[in-house]
Design a protein around this motif. Structure first.
Motif, PDB file in Angstrom:
ATOM      1  N   ILE A   1       0.830  -1.210   0.000  1.00 44.85           N
ATOM      2  CA  ILE A   1       0.000   0.000   0.000  1.00 44.85           C
ATOM      3  C   ILE A   1       0.863   1.258   0.000  1.00 44.85           C
ATOM      4  O   ILE A   1       0.533   2.261  -0.647  1.00 44.85           O
ATOM      5  CB  ILE A   1      -0.939  -0.009   1.219  1.00 44.85           C
ATOM      6  CG1 ILE A   1      -1.882  -1.205   1.153  1.00 44.85           C
ATOM      7  CG2 ILE A   1      -1.754   1.278   1.291  1.00 44.85           C
ATOM      8  CD1 ILE A   1      -2.713  -1.409   2.413  1.00 44.85           C
ATOM      9  N   GLY A   2       1.980   1.212   0.697  1.00 45.13           N
ATOM     10  CA  GLY A   2       2.806   2.400   0.825  1.00 45.13           C
ATOM     11  C   GLY A   2       3.677   2.704  -0.368  1.00 45.13           C
ATOM     12  O   GLY A   2       3.905   3.879  -0.689  1.00 45.13           O
TER      13      GLY A   2
ATOM     14  N   TYR B   1       3.493   4.582  -9.152  1.00 41.94           N
ATOM     15  CA  TYR B   1       2.750   4.781  -7.911  1.00 41.94           C
ATOM     16  C   TYR B   1       3.370   5.937  -7.122  1.00 41.94           C
ATOM     17  O   TYR B   1       4.591   5.998  -6.939  1.00 41.94           O
ATOM     18  CB  TYR B   1       2.793   3.495  -7.083  1.00 41.94           C
ATOM     19  CG  TYR B   1       1.878   3.478  -5.884  1.00 41.94           C
ATOM     20  CD1 TYR B   1       0.509   3.508  -6.031  1.00 41.94           C
ATOM     21  CD2 TYR B   1       2.409   3.425  -4.598  1.00 41.94           C
ATOM     22  CE1 TYR B   1      -0.336   3.476  -4.928  1.00 41.94           C
ATOM     23  CE2 TYR B   1       1.577   3.374  -3.485  1.00 41.94           C
ATOM     24  CZ  TYR B   1       0.201   3.410  -3.664  1.00 41.94           C
ATOM     25  OH  TYR B   1      -0.629   3.377  -2.567  1.00 41.94           O
ATOM     26  N   LYS B   2       2.537   6.835  -6.640  1.00 32.84           N
ATOM     27  CA  LYS B   2       3.025   8.024  -5.931  1.00 32.84           C
ATOM     28  C   LYS B   2       3.340   7.733  -4.468  1.00 32.84           C
ATOM     29  O   LYS B   2       3.985   8.546  -3.803  1.00 32.84           O
ATOM     30  CB  LYS B   2       1.983   9.148  -6.018  1.00 32.84           C
ATOM     31  CG  LYS B   2       1.640   9.554  -7.441  1.00 32.84           C
ATOM     32  CD  LYS B   2       2.868  10.018  -8.214  1.00 32.84           C
ATOM     33  CE  LYS B   2       2.494  10.437  -9.634  1.00 32.84           C
ATOM     34  NZ  LYS B   2       3.691  10.859 -10.402  1.00 32.84           N
TER      35      LYS B   2
ATOM     36  N   PHE C   1       1.923   6.010  -0.554  1.00 37.05           N
ATOM     37  CA  PHE C   1       0.944   6.348   0.479  1.00 37.05           C
ATOM     38  C   PHE C   1       1.679   6.298   1.811  1.00 37.05           C
ATOM     39  O   PHE C   1       1.848   5.241   2.399  1.00 37.05           O
ATOM     40  CB  PHE C   1      -0.228   5.374   0.446  1.00 37.05           C
ATOM     41  CG  PHE C   1      -1.354   5.735   1.366  1.00 37.05           C
ATOM     42  CD1 PHE C   1      -2.009   6.937   1.245  1.00 37.05           C
ATOM     43  CD2 PHE C   1      -1.747   4.870   2.365  1.00 37.05           C
ATOM     44  CE1 PHE C   1      -3.048   7.278   2.095  1.00 37.05           C
ATOM     45  CE2 PHE C   1      -2.780   5.186   3.222  1.00 37.05           C
ATOM     46  CZ  PHE C   1      -3.433   6.402   3.088  1.00 37.05           C
TER      47      PHE C   1
ATOM     48  N   ALA D   1       0.753   4.407   5.265  1.00 41.94           N
ATOM     49  CA  ALA D   1       0.835   2.954   5.381  1.00 41.94           C
ATOM     50  C   ALA D   1       2.159   2.500   5.988  1.00 41.94           C
ATOM     51  O   ALA D   1       2.203   1.493   6.701  1.00 41.94           O
ATOM     52  CB  ALA D   1       0.636   2.306   4.018  1.00 41.94           C
TER      53      ALA D   1
ATOM     54  N   GLY E   1      -0.074   3.515  10.355  1.00 39.56           N
ATOM     55  CA  GLY E   1      -0.477   2.511   9.376  1.00 39.56           C
ATOM     56  C   GLY E   1      -0.378   1.106   9.922  1.00 39.56           C
ATOM     57  O   GLY E   1      -1.188   0.236   9.576  1.00 39.56           O
TER      58      GLY E   1
END
Length: 237
Positions: A154-155, A182-183, A185, A188, A193
Motif C-alpha cells: 500500500i505504501g 505509484y506516488k 501512500f 501505510a 499505518g
C-alpha cells in the motif's frame, strides 16, 4: 499432564491461539519494523528461532531449576539464545541487522517467548515444547510477514523489495512492482499505518471465526424432541 497432538499445536500456534492476533503479545516489534516485507520476515524468523530453541532448553532444565529462580533462569536462557541470533545476523545479514536495530536485542523481553517458556515448555517434554515453540513462532512470523507485505504494497506499490538483505544476491530480483508510477501512500509505512492494518487483520480473523462457527452450528443435525406422556391412574375404593 497429557501432551497435545501435533495438529492441536499447529492449529493453536497458527490460528486459534496466534500470539499476534489472539494473545496480542509482542506488539512492539510487530508494529515497529513491519513497514516492509523483508524487515518483518527477518525479525519474524529471528523470533521464531529463539522461541523454538528456548522452549526446548526450558523443557530440558525444568526438572533441575528451583522454583525461586525459575523465571530468572528462563530469562537468562532466552537472553543467551537472542545473543546467538544477534551474532549470526551480524555475520550474515549485517545490513538487515542495522535496519532492525534495537528490536533484535529486545527479543529477550518479548512476552510471547517468556509466556510460552513459563506457561507451556516448563510443563511438557522437549519434543512437545519444541513443536509448540515452532508453531507459535511461525504464527508470529506469518502475521509479521502479512502485515509488512500489506504495508509495503500500500505504501510503495511494490512487494518484496530488498530481499537480498535476508537471502543474499539470489533474491536481488525478487521485487514485484504492481504499479510502476505509484506516488506512494506515506501513512501505510508510518506507525499509524501499522495499527490500522493490524486492526483490520484482527477484524478479518474474528469474522472468519464467526463464519466457521455459524457453519459448524448449521451442519449439526437438529435433535428431535420427544415428548413423554405420563399416565396417572387412580384407584377409587
Amino acid at each position: 499432564m497429557s501432551n497435545p497432538s501435533f495438529g492441536e499445536l499447529s492449529i493453536n500456534g497458527l490460528w486459534k491461539n496466534n500470539p499476534a492476533l489472539v494473545q496480542l503479545l509482542g506488539l512492539c516489534p510487530l508494529l515497529g519494523v513491519s513497514n516492509s516485507a523483508v524487515n518483518a520476515l527477518g525479525l519474524g524468523l529471528a523470533t521464531a528461532m529463539v522461541l523454538l530453541c528456548s522452549n526446548i532448553a526450558v523443557s530440558l532444565v525444568r526438572g533441575v531449576v528451583n522454583t525461586a529462580v525459575r523465571l530468572p533462569a528462563f530469562v537468562m536462557i532466552i537472553a543467551a539464545l537472542t545473543t546467538c541470533i544477534e551474532l549470526l545476523m551480524q555475520a550474515y545479514t549485517y545490513e538487515l541487522y542495522q535496519i532492525l536495530g534495537i528490536f533484535i536485542p529486545l527479543i529477550t523481553t518479548n512476552c510471547v517467548i517468556l509466556g510460552r517458556a513459563d506457561g507451556f515448555a516448563a510443563k511438557h517434554n522437549p519434543l512437545v515444547a519444541g513443536l509448540d515453540g515452532l508453531m507459535m513462532g511461525m504464527g508470529f512470523a506469518l502475521v509479521l510477514l502479512v502485515l509488512g507485505g500489506a504495508r509495503e504494497l500500500i505504501g510503495t506499490g511494490a512487494l518484496f523489495a530488498n530481499m537480498q538483505l535476508l537471502f543474499g544476491p539470489v533474491a536481488a530480483d525478487w521485487q514485484i512492482t504492481l504499479v510502476s508510477d505509484y506516488k506512494g501512500f506515506l501513512l501505510a509505512i508510518l506507525p499509524p499505518g501499522a495499527f490500522i492494518v493490524l486492526g483490520l487483520l484482527i477484524a478479518l480473523k474474528n469474522r472468519i471465526d464467526e463464519r466457521l462457527a455459524e457453519r459448524a452450528r448449521a451442519s449439526q443435525p437438529d435433535m428431535p424432541t420427544q415428548s413423554r406422556r405420563v399416565r396417572v391412574t387412580g384407584v377409587i375404593e
